[in-house]
Design a protein around this motif. Sequence first.
Motif, short mmCIF file in Angstrom:
data_model
loop_
_atom_site.label_atom_id
_atom_site.label_comp_id
_atom_site.label_asym_id
_atom_site.label_seq_id
_atom_site.Cartn_x
_atom_site.Cartn_y
_atom_site.Cartn_z
N GLY A 31 -40.69 -48.59 -33.42
CA GLY A 31 -39.81 -49.12 -34.45
C GLY A 31 -40.58 -49.82 -35.55
N VAL A 75 -40.15 -41.43 -36.62
CA VAL A 75 -38.70 -41.49 -36.35
C VAL A 75 -38.32 -40.41 -35.34
CG1 VAL A 75 -36.42 -41.16 -37.38
CG2 VAL A 75 -38.12 -42.57 -38.55
N ILE A 78 -39.01 -41.52 -31.89
CA ILE A 78 -37.98 -42.45 -31.42
C ILE A 78 -36.74 -41.68 -30.97
CG2 ILE A 78 -36.41 -44.31 -32.14
CD1 ILE A 78 -38.64 -45.29 -34.05
N PRO A 85 -33.43 -45.17 -34.27
CA PRO A 85 -34.51 -45.61 -35.16
C PRO A 85 -34.10 -46.80 -36.03
CG PRO A 85 -34.20 -43.22 -35.32
CD PRO A 85 -33.08 -43.75 -34.50
#
Lengths: 231, 231
Positions: A31, A75, A78, A85
């Motif tokens: 993140g 992203v 994630i 995200p």
Amino acid sequence: MEIPRLKARGESSATKVDFAEYTPELLPFLGQAAAVHLEVAENLARALAAAPSLETKQGISYAASQVLATQHKLVAEIRALHADPDALMRPFAEALERYRTLATGSDWRELLLTCYLSAGMLGDFFEQLARGIGGDVGKRVATLLAADAGAEELRQLLQSAINADPQLTSSLAMWGRRLVGDTLLVARSALANVDSPGSAAHHAAEANIEPVFTELIAAHTRRMDGLGLTA
Amino acid sequence: MEIPRLKARGESSATKVDFAEYTPELLPFLGQAAAVHLEVAENLARALAAAPSLETKQGISYAASQVLATQHKLVAEIRALHADPDALMRPFAEALERYRTLATGSDWRELLLTCYLSAGMLGDFFEQLARGIGGDVGKRVATLLAADAGAEELRQLLQSAINADPQLTSSLAMWGRRLVGDTLLVARSALANVDSPGSAAHHAAEANIEPVFTELIAAHTRRMDGLGLTA
């Protein structure tokens, strides 16, 4: 499990630090890495808009698309872990907004130097954290960040700007020095996320982490030197 | 050689116009298409910087990277012809700067609407010109521009912004109507590059070209309708 070690960047083996206990959890790490790279992309977007000539805008656009590609891959990592995200990036938004205010500069060339130097320092730092995290994701992210997206384009653009206006040297040199502290704070905040009960005391942590930051600053100095900004 | 024809977008065959004599030369066309897409990318860059939330910045970043990829492919076509992209884009810089001032809006959501609508209209128009130019390059560029880079991302972001603040509807509807004229001027300037000795008189040209612009406006209206911005 392998013991993740800080990749030695300098010649001295003294910079080898066991980074494991300061390594953040995978998801907060991803993140923050995604948020940091979105910030770099935003600075590039602002530099693109602020640059006066079409040629420079075109050059910045190449760096921007590389940084965006890196950010989009973060992203995607994630998402592949079925996480959100936006939710993972949000905790870092405020600090990055503060950083943005400090790191804007008074001119598109200072902003471009910010992009180059901050992407370099933070890219190096997050690459090392990714190496510490290990596993498939950590290794992929470390490789991704090792590619230094856009760095060569930015270096060339800065070199051209300096060649076109040698007077810039002293103001950019000062600007580059000013950036270091604020950029290191962003890096350090990634470590602050580590909150394991067994972590070393703050004092010991500082001592252990110091070589990492020393090496980040050394790489920063090499980037500055490369542009003739050491005076 | 095939006779290039305007692709009929509406149902009526009356919109089929022989576009050949208004078709610009390949290199100036590619230069202007690249300049226009750099302008769209710059507007997206400014919208990314101006958007208040990380989620919106992230969304805009996807549209931006698609538009950048399109623009970079246009530049690559120019390079493949051993021409200088900067030199070919430069003649259009001033007009696009004027357009940028007119098309900025008072708010990141107006700027985002500018990106969506101007990319749509100009993308359609340059796609048709590329079809008229024909040949391998013309066909590749027409296919590239037909992909409407980033359009769906932008539509979704605008829809979310409108859903979050229904008051926006009337101001965005007005903004969208205001944009049409200035955007059509940018499109028309691509035709002004045609300077072939055998070209029809200005009056006849206007009459012949009109259906093309009528169709551009119809597509614009469909985009506005799609966002509920017809009131």
